[in-house]
Design a protein around this motif. Structure first.
Motif, PDB file in Angstrom:
ATOM      1  N   ALA A  55       0.827  -1.209   0.000  1.00  0.00           N
ATOM      2  CA  ALA A  55       0.000   0.000   0.000  1.00  0.00           C
ATOM      3  C   ALA A  55       0.858   1.254   0.000  1.00  0.00           C
ATOM      4  N   LEU A  56       1.886   1.259   0.826  1.00  0.00           N
ATOM      5  CA  LEU A  56       2.768   2.423   0.902  1.00  0.00           C
ATOM      6  C   LEU A  56       3.535   2.617  -0.408  1.00  0.00           C
ATOM      7  N   ALA A  57       4.040   1.540  -0.969  1.00  0.00           N
ATOM      8  CA  ALA A  57       4.773   1.632  -2.237  1.00  0.00           C
ATOM      9  C   ALA A  57       3.850   2.040  -3.377  1.00  0.00           C
ATOM     10  N   GLY A  58       2.644   1.505  -3.398  1.00  0.00           N
ATOM     11  CA  GLY A  58       1.682   1.895  -4.431  1.00  0.00           C
ATOM     12  C   GLY A  58       1.290   3.354  -4.332  1.00  0.00           C
ATOM     13  N   TRP A  59       1.083   3.831  -3.097  1.00  0.00           N
ATOM     14  CA  TRP A  59       0.748   5.234  -2.900  1.00  0.00           C
ATOM     15  C   TRP A  59       1.901   6.134  -3.334  1.00  0.00           C
ATOM     16  N   LEU A  60       3.120   5.777  -2.930  1.00  0.00           N
ATOM     17  CA  LEU A  60       4.291   6.569  -3.316  1.00  0.00           C
ATOM     18  C   LEU A  60       4.487   6.577  -4.827  1.00  0.00           C
ATOM     19  N   SER A  61       4.318   5.430  -5.450  1.00  0.00           N
ATOM     20  CA  SER A  61       4.501   5.382  -6.903  1.00  0.00           C
ATOM     21  C   SER A  61       3.407   6.161  -7.623  1.00  0.00           C
TER      22      SER A  61
END
Length: 84
Positions: A14-20
């Motif tokens: 979730a964090l990586a998807g949001w950042l990307s």
């Protein structure tokens, strides 16, 4: 897979998807889509980076960075496919 490792995988995804999604100028897919993109991006980076000899390190922050790089690559490829 235990519950805590699954929870960490979803959190990193979730964090990586949001950042990307933020890095790629709003090309996110919502919360569930971002989690999926983050998990697939982490898998993509986990298969490609060792073959190239690139290593980020260990720990939670390194996992998020690793997954974010993979997610950005994945969103870039999805953007190219959508334009075609």
């Amino acid at each position: 897979m235990q519950f805590d490792s699954l929870l960490i995988l979803l959190l990193v995804g979730a964090l990586a998807g949001w950042l990307s999604g933020k890095i790629m100028a709003g090309r996110g897919f919502g919360l569930l889509g971002n989690i999926l993109v983050g998990i697939v991006g982490a898998f993509l980076a986990g298969t490609i980076f060792p073959a190239l000899g690139f290593a980020v390190g260990g720990g939670f922050l390194a996992s998020v960075i690793h997954a974010t790089i993979g997610s950005v690559i994945l969103l870039f490829v999805i953007g190219l496919i959508r334009k075609a």
